[in-house]
Design a protein around this motif. Sequence first.
Motif, PDB file in Angstrom:
ATOM      1  N   ASN A  55       0.965  -1.147  -0.060  1.00  0.00           N
ATOM      2  CA  ASN A  55       0.027   0.164  -0.057  1.00  0.00           C
ATOM      3  C   ASN A  55       0.869   1.133   0.100  1.00  0.00           C
ATOM      4  OD1 ASN A  55      -1.739   2.306   1.048  1.00  0.00           O
ATOM      5  ND2 ASN A  55      -3.119   0.759   1.436  1.00  0.00           N
ATOM      6  N   ASP A  56       0.692   2.281  -1.024  1.00  0.00           N
ATOM      7  CA  ASP A  56       1.646   3.142  -0.729  1.00  0.00           C
ATOM      8  C   ASP A  56       1.484   4.286  -0.089  1.00  0.00           C
ATOM      9  OD1 ASP A  56       2.261   2.437  -3.585  1.00  0.00           O
ATOM     10  OD2 ASP A  56       1.055   3.703  -4.676  1.00  0.00           O
ATOM     11  N   THR A  57       0.189   4.329   0.433  1.00  0.00           N
ATOM     12  CA  THR A  57      -0.072   5.298   1.500  1.00  0.00           C
ATOM     13  C   THR A  57       0.292   4.923   2.974  1.00  0.00           C
ATOM     14  OG1 THR A  57      -2.378   5.812   0.482  1.00  0.00           O
ATOM     15  CG2 THR A  57      -2.109   6.745   2.527  1.00  0.00           C
ATOM     16  N   THR A  58       0.151   3.557   3.274  1.00  0.00           N
ATOM     17  CA  THR A  58       0.423   2.977   4.583  1.00  0.00           C
ATOM     18  C   THR A  58       1.804   2.246   4.655  1.00  0.00           C
ATOM     19  OG1 THR A  58      -0.406   1.080   4.267  1.00  0.00           O
ATOM     20  CG2 THR A  58      -2.019   2.784   5.213  1.00  0.00           C
ATOM     21  N   GLY A  59       2.515   2.136   3.590  1.00  0.00           N
ATOM     22  CA  GLY A  59       3.571   1.298   3.550  1.00  0.00           C
ATOM     23  C   GLY A  59       3.426  -0.123   3.997  1.00  0.00           C
ATOM     24  N   GLN A  60       2.178  -0.666   4.052  1.00  0.00           N
ATOM     25  CA  GLN A  60       1.796  -1.876   4.653  1.00  0.00           C
ATOM     26  C   GLN A  60       1.487  -3.004   3.588  1.00  0.00           C
ATOM     27  OE1 GLN A  60       2.086  -2.770   8.034  1.00  0.00           O
ATOM     28  NE2 GLN A  60       3.110  -0.660   8.315  1.00  0.00           N
ATOM     29  N   PRO A  61       1.846  -3.908   3.716  1.00  0.00           N
ATOM     30  CA  PRO A  61       1.235  -5.069   2.791  1.00  0.00           C
ATOM     31  C   PRO A  61      -0.076  -5.189   2.821  1.00  0.00           C
ATOM     32  CG  PRO A  61       2.670  -6.211   4.417  1.00  0.00           C
ATOM     33  CD  PRO A  61       2.421  -4.712   4.765  1.00  0.00           C
ATOM     34  N   ALA A  62      -0.835  -5.446   1.870  1.00  0.00           N
ATOM     35  CA  ALA A  62      -2.391  -5.593   1.668  1.00  0.00           C
ATOM     36  C   ALA A  62      -2.671  -6.653   0.409  1.00  0.00           C
ATOM     37  CB  ALA A  62      -3.103  -4.165   1.420  1.00  0.00           C
ATOM     38  N   ILE A  63      -3.975  -6.914   0.291  1.00  0.00           N
ATOM     39  CA  ILE A  63      -4.295  -7.867  -0.695  1.00  0.00           C
ATOM     40  C   ILE A  63      -5.311  -7.295  -1.384  1.00  0.00           C
ATOM     41  CG2 ILE A  63      -5.577 -10.223  -1.068  1.00  0.00           C
ATOM     42  CD1 ILE A  63      -2.939 -10.694   0.309  1.00  0.00           C
ATOM     43  N   TYR A  64      -4.817  -7.311  -3.083  1.00  0.00           N
ATOM     44  CA  TYR A  64      -5.881  -6.732  -3.858  1.00  0.00           C
ATOM     45  C   TYR A  64      -6.733  -8.014  -4.398  1.00  0.00           C
ATOM     46  CZ  TYR A  64      -7.326  -5.177  -8.120  1.00  0.00           C
ATOM     47  OH  TYR A  64      -7.865  -4.977  -9.721  1.00  0.00           O
ATOM     48  N   LYS A  65      -7.975  -7.904  -4.584  1.00  0.00           N
ATOM     49  CA  LYS A  65      -8.835  -8.780  -4.964  1.00  0.00           C
ATOM     50  C   LYS A  65      -9.452  -8.533  -6.376  1.00  0.00           C
ATOM     51  CE  LYS A  65     -10.600 -10.187  -0.577  1.00  0.00           C
ATOM     52  NZ  LYS A  65     -11.766 -10.515   0.133  1.00  0.00           N
ATOM     53  N   ASP A  66      -9.326  -9.380  -7.210  1.00  0.00           N
ATOM     54  CA  ASP A  66      -9.598  -9.350  -8.601  1.00  0.00           C
ATOM     55  C   ASP A  66     -10.495 -10.390  -9.247  1.00  0.00           C
ATOM     56  OD1 ASP A  66      -9.708  -8.178 -11.228  1.00  0.00           O
ATOM     57  OD2 ASP A  66      -8.269  -9.733 -12.058  1.00  0.00           O
ATOM     58  N   PHE A  67     -11.727  -9.800  -9.560  1.00  0.00           N
ATOM     59  CA  PHE A  67     -12.700 -10.863  -9.778  1.00  0.00           C
ATOM     60  C   PHE A  67     -13.064 -11.124 -11.495  1.00  0.00           C
ATOM     61  CE2 PHE A  67     -13.763  -9.334  -5.831  1.00  0.00           C
ATOM     62  CZ  PHE A  67     -14.152 -10.390  -4.962  1.00  0.00           C
ATOM     63  N   THR A  68     -12.888 -12.137 -11.982  1.00  0.00           N
ATOM     64  CA  THR A  68     -13.207 -12.307 -13.405  1.00  0.00           C
ATOM     65  C   THR A  68     -14.324 -13.648 -13.455  1.00  0.00           C
ATOM     66  OG1 THR A  68     -11.263 -13.822 -13.688  1.00  0.00           O
ATOM     67  CG2 THR A  68     -10.991 -11.706 -14.177  1.00  0.00           C
TER      68      THR A  68
END
Length: 120
Positions: A55-68
């Motif tokens: 995450n650019d704002t927090t600098g913390q790792p996060a998970i992006y969810k992509d739906f197809t």
Amino acid sequence: MKLRSSWGIYLSDTLPKSEVIKLLDSALIVRDEKNIKYPVQSFAFTYEKHEPYLNDTTGQPAIYKDFTGDNFKTAALPAAWSKSLKETLQTGDVLYFDEIIIKYTEDKLYKAPSIQINVK
């Protein structure tokens, strides 16, 4: 009438990635309480892919969810989808089989329960 949907031998479940990869060419199966099978006419499929990012704002790792996903007029995923998922499937991803429609009699279609497979 009580219907039960399964993918291969599995109802909704959390399965190891290796087992899900083996299932990708399997058809959906719908049975009633007397274990009578009904032909699956169509289903809606959604693939929830989890991508880790920073995450650019927090600098913390996060998970992006992509739906197809797509709607299919068969009982199994098409070969192109199966092949693609075999190459991209990761732990944490989720496969949804919704709007499962079966042919109950010549002139009647029924909606069967959805299936959710979590990849561990």
